[in-house]
Design a protein around this motif. Structure first.
Motif, short mmCIF file in Angstrom:
data_model
loop_
_atom_site.label_atom_id
_atom_site.label_comp_id
_atom_site.label_asym_id
_atom_site.label_seq_id
_atom_site.Cartn_x
_atom_site.Cartn_y
_atom_site.Cartn_z
N ASN A 477 0.85 -1.19 0.00
CA ASN A 477 0.00 0.00 0.00
C ASN A 477 0.89 1.24 0.00
N ASP A 480 -0.95 4.79 2.19
CA ASP A 480 -1.19 4.96 3.62
C ASP A 480 -0.03 4.33 4.40
N ASP A 482 0.21 3.96 7.51
CA ASP A 482 -0.25 3.18 8.64
C ASP A 482 -0.78 1.81 8.23
N GLN A 483 -0.85 1.55 6.92
CA GLN A 483 -1.32 0.26 6.42
C GLN A 483 -0.33 -0.23 5.38
#
Length: 711
Positions: A477, A480, A482-483
């Motif tokens: 990813n 993002d 955080d992902q």
């Protein structure tokens, strides 16, 4: 009044405006031939080096170069090119004809045609315009073009680039060889400020990222005439473009009385290469029937490792907390054959079949700093199991097709195409699945030359999009931080749509310019967006999937005018405005929203001033977008992206020791692209805001100095 009514009313008013432009001043021609021809002698005043230098002087050329059909994400070879060379397409995708325009020397061009009609003589089927580069038929000729480039980036870094192109014709044989090196260096700076759901300060993030990418490309095109009725051509490309990235984040946590600062450093080595081979064979029979065969084989490999380290002080006592390895290979093999002949006066028929094989091999490894047994395969971290992380996806597709060209009268033509598509998509590895698809794809393209200056075009077609096989498997990813990964969806299906387009073109007399208005509407089935695939209420998860029906409507206005009538000879002003409305029901919120990437639209202004008497030309290109127009919805967040405005300038002289010297300044305004992100606690539909982020980034000004000379 809703958006659709507003667009419809605006469309009518603007079309009426164009239709009411005084026609009395238009040049009277006795022919209704819709092809516009520019002989090579027209361009000699500009001292062009290559074909790109020539077509940049043609008003309205962007209508052909940019396509005009709207068939983005098209499948196969049916209408994949808007550029022809000697009336033929180049059998390639990466190595297609548009990429050859900077390689073909200007001194080998006989004339350039802007083809606005349809014909069975053409190698492609397009609802827009085509550019045909017709080369000289000299028995023997050769040229060598050398270009050197120095790039300067806003962090003070200098990167060289350049190319060497050898072109030769000897009797029936002609070939072109080129070696190019292009710098894609990038230094990105960004700053992010976020607040918690209760509007208290959360954190700030400063990012500095460098990408040191260099593209090295080897290219060749060879053609040979086997007599007057048979031609054969081959082309090949090999490219290496390793794009290693390094970055540092400075994160200030503001949830404490005194901010707590930590640093994250990432090393992302990457290797990427691809090759492509294409060819075509054409034979014309005694009865004027033509047999054509084309093929393309390509292969792309992309391997990336991402490792992240965290520390309280930059570069001191770092701890690795992420290892992410991706290995991707894409392959494609396409063959297309057809037979064309005249049935009766004004009627031509083409019958053929296309076969395509597309293969994706993908593997993904994730390691994290969590309790468990470290593994050397995941960089010394603990391996994290990922579903659907290792897969092969293969599609076999067949397309028998039939195309009928009807020249109704000297001013009207109708092209009718019927394609039957049958395919099988098979996935193996962590997931095993096989599915079959069958589609009927009709298409009508009607053209009416109202006068030598005005043309009306209308088309309707059934369109099937090309799936991205990367959506079938787990992947990294990049949107993002955080992902780290996103899930795949082996159930994904193609988007299907009916596409309607109406185009009115008015060409001003004496090659003064072009005014063009286009309206189109798409009714889309199985729109691709994010869907909920959560394994449990406590673990929410999304993936790309089909979310239902949607629609896209748009109005586009283009003008390209020479300003000689204002006593500014040599000046060419180009403008474009695109206004779009796109709508689909979001599965997470239940509300109507836009369909990425169909934002509200954009506007462009281009200007160039040629002064052949002193061998100088200069100009600018500006592009902006209607802001607040690109929301991206996911199961637990919403992104709203504001696109940056861009301005580029150039100054060129053609009188320095027989060489062309060109100075370019890109992203002159140092424009900033911003993203507002709202994160939710749980699902978006619950409406509980957890965090609001505002991130802005800039890539800075890019300067380049180029020198070109043909020997």
């Amino acid at each position: 009044m809703n958006n659709k009514n507003k667009i419809a009313n605006s469309t009518v008013l603007i079309l009426v405006h164009f239709l009411c432009i005084p026609i009395a001043g238009a040049q009277e021609n006795t022919s209704l031939d819709s092809t516009i021809t520019y002989p090579a002698v027209f361009f000699t005043q500009y001292d062009p080096v290559n074909v790109n230098d020539m077509i940049n002087r043609i008003p309205g050329i962007s209508l052909a170069v940019d396509g005009g059909s709207g068939n983005t994400n098209a499948r196969g070879l049916g209408d994949s090119s808007q550029i022809l060379i000697n009336g033929k397409r180049l059998a390639g995708k990466e190595n297609e004809a548009a990429n050859q325009l900077s390689r073909i020397p200007a001194n080998q061009v006989k004339h350039i045609d802007i083809i606005r009609g349809t014909s069975s003589d053409l190698d492609v089927r397009s609802t827009g315009q085509l550019i045909n580069i017709v080369l000289l038929e000299a028995q023997s000729s050769s040229s060598l073009t050398v270009e050197g480039v120095v790039n300067n980036f806003h962090d003070g870094n200098y990167e060289p680039a350049g190319s060497v192109v050898l072109s030769r014709r000897s009797g029936a044989l002609s070939y072109l060889l080129s070696i190019e090196q292009e710098s894609r260096y990038e230094f990105l700076k960004s700053f992010e400020n976020s607040i918690n759901g209760d509007f208290s300060p959360n954190d700030t993030i400063k990012l500095r990222q460098r990408r040191k990418q260099e593209n090295t490309t080897f290219n060749t095109n060879i053609s040979y005439a086997l007599g007057n009725n048979t031609q054969i051509a081959m082309n090949a490309l090999y490219r290496e473009s390793d794009p290693p990235v390094s970055l540092v984040r400075e994160i200030s946590n503001l949830n404490f009385t005194e901010p707590r600062i930590r640093f994250e450093r990432e090393d992302i080595p990457s290797e990427r290469d691809n090759w492509e081979v294409g060819g075509d064979f054409q034979h014309t029979f005694a009865d004027s029937g033509r047999f054509k065969f084309l093929f393309i084989i390509n292969d792309e490999n992309h391997d990336t490792i991402r490792e992240r380290y965290t520390s309280a002080q930059q570069g001191i006592d770092e701890t690795k907390n992420l290892f992410l390895s991706t290995d991707i290979r894409n392959r494609e093999r396409i063959a297309r054959t057809s037979y064309t002949r005249e049935l009766a006066t004004g009627h031509n028929l083409e019958l053929g079949v296309e076969r395509a094989q597309t293969i994706l091999n993908s593997s993904l490894l994730l390691g994290s700093n969590i309790p468990g047994t470290p593994s050397p395969e995941t960089g010394g971290l603990v391996a994290v199991p990922l579903p659907n992380a290792n897969s092969e996806v293969e599609e076999i597709r067949y397309e028998p097709f039939l195309t009928h060209n009807w020249q109704i009268n000297p001013s009207m033509s109708l092209e009718s195409t019927l394609v039957y598509e049958t395919s099988e998509i098979e996935q193996s590895g962590d997931v095993s699945k096989s599915r079959n698809f069958n589609f009927l794809r009709p298409k009508l393209d009607y053209r009416y030359n109202i006068s030598p200056s005005m043309q009306l075009r209308f088309s309707v077609e059934r369109f099937i999009s090309q799936l991205s096989f990367a959506d079938f498997t787990a992947a990294t990813n990049s949107r993002d931080e955080d992902q780290d990964t996103v899930a795949g969806n082996p159930e994904l299906e193609q988007e299907k749509s009916w596409r309607y387009s109406l185009n009115f073109e008015y060409r001003l007399p004496n090659d003064t310019g072009v005014i063009n208005a286009r309206v189109f509407h798409w009714d889309i089935e199985d729109v691709i967006g994010k869907i909920d695939i959560s394994p449990s209420p406590a673990q929410i998860l999304s993936a790309n999937g089909n979310i239902g029906r949607g629609s896209v409507s748009a109005l586009q206005l283009d003008t390209s005018i020479r300003l000689g009538f204002l006593s500014f000879p040599g000046m060419l002003l180009t403008t474009s405005v695109l206004v779009r409305a796109a709508e689909v029901e979001d599965p997470f919120s239940g509300e109507d929203r836009r369909i990425p990437p169909f934002d509200r639209g954009n506007f462009k202004i281009g200007f160039r001033h040629d002064q052949p008497a002193i061998g100088v030309n200069y100009g600018l290109n500006y592009q902006g977008a209607f802001q607040g127009n690109r929301p991206i919805f996911d199961i637990d967040r919403v992104d709203d992206i504001n696109q940056a405005e861009t301005l580029s300038l150039f100054l060129e002289t053609t009188s320095f020791l027989g060489a062309t010297i060109r100075f370019e300044a890109n992203n002159v305004l140092d424009d900033v692209m911003c993203r507002n992100r709202i994160r939710f606690d749980g699902r978006l539909s619950d409406g509980i805001i957890n965090e609001i982020e505002n991130n802005c980034s800039t890539r800075g000004v890019h300067l380049s100095l180029k020198a070109r000379k043909t020997f």
